[in-house]
Design an enzyme around this catalytic site. Structure first.
Site, mmCIF file in Angstrom:
data_model
loop_
_atom_site.group_PDB
_atom_site.id
_atom_site.type_symbol
_atom_site.label_atom_id
_atom_site.label_comp_id
_atom_site.label_asym_id
_atom_site.label_seq_id
_atom_site.Cartn_x
_atom_site.Cartn_y
_atom_site.Cartn_z
ATOM 1 N N ASN A 152 105.313 25.655 28.233
ATOM 2 C CA ASN A 152 105.201 27.015 28.863
ATOM 3 C C ASN A 152 103.646 27.642 28.366
ATOM 4 O OD1 ASN A 152 106.243 29.671 29.692
ATOM 5 N ND2 ASN A 152 106.288 30.003 27.348
ATOM 6 N N HIS B 273 101.718 31.271 27.604
ATOM 7 C CA HIS B 273 102.032 32.450 27.052
ATOM 8 C C HIS B 273 100.835 33.186 27.001
ATOM 9 C CE1 HIS B 273 103.776 35.891 25.024
ATOM 10 N NE2 HIS B 273 102.788 35.792 24.064
#
Ligand code: GRF
Length: 225
Positions: free
Chosen positions: A114, A116
């Site tokens: 991911n 961020h």
């Protein structure tokens, strides 16, 4: 002489919105700086601009609207089915605005990344840039990490630091951070493709990393001190 060709890494990219990180992954694959192939782009939002970006590059896309599923687990099970069908090696969350359940995490152990838009573990959650801006930090940035059961909590692979300038707005800061996202995400995926990432507990060891040594950044500058 036999030249051993290694297969490009097979990616499944999950999006919900604009897809600018997806675009930077596509661009790096096309430039051959990222040795990977995007097998499928899945969006939980049928209006995601990222779907158009994917189609422009001839990629397979799927729309999986979470509101059509009774439970999060049902949604995740269908996601898993599609990704397994494409035999993907790495799940890339690129602005995917759904929390995944343990059912999904167990299906792809240590194979979900991911990005961020803040320097984790600070400013987790959906408004990383805004929260950092409002807090008044002098530096922020972005983080690529493996996904675990916590929110924005998994082992960190790479981070980029940007300054917060006096006359920044929330938007100008977000824009500076996004430019860096587009640099570090393809890099993190390429490190994975090269088999250079080893997870031990919370830490990710990057083999043969060129490390920065004894560099400190100051904002505002120290001006001779
Ligand atoms: C990025 O800021 C990313 O860090 C966050 O969601 C945003 C997605 O942007 N997780 P895009 O869809 O890749 O343009």
């Amino acid at each position: 002489m036999v030249i051993k060709m290694t297969e490009p890494l097979k990616l499944g990219v999950l999006i919900s919105g604009s897809g600018s990180n997806l675009q930077s992954i596509i661009d790096n694959i096309e430039k051959d700086t990222l040795k990977a192939v995007i097998k499928i782009v899945i969006s939980n939002n049928k209006h995601a601009l990222g779907l158009e970006r994917a189609q422009k590059h001839g990629l397979s896309v799927a729309v999986l609207q979470h509101e059509h599923f009774k439970t999060r687990e049902d949604f995740d099970t269908e996601l898993i089915r599609i990704l397994k069908d494409y035999e993907i090696d790495l799940v890339v969350l690129a602005g995917f605005m759904r929390i995944l359940t343990p059912v999904f995490l167990r299906a792809f152990p240590q194979k979900i990344m991911n990005i961020h838009p803040a320097l984790l573990p600070s400013f987790r959650g959906t408004h990383g840039q805004k929260n950092a801006y409002e807090y008044g930090v002098k530096f922020s940035g972005c983080t690529v990490h493996f996904v675990n059961e916590g929110v924005d909590d998994g082992p960190i692979i790479i981070q980029s630091v940007v300054p917060v300038l006096q006359n920044d707005t929330e938007e100008s800061l977000a824009c500076r951070i996004l430019k860096e996202e587009h640099r570090i995400y393809p890099r993190a995926i390429q490190l994975f493709a090269e088999g250079r990432l080893k997870i031990t507990g919370r830490k990710v060891q990057v083999n043969n990393a060129e490390e920065i040594d004894e560099i400190a950044l100051h904002n505002p500058a120290l001006a001779g001190f």
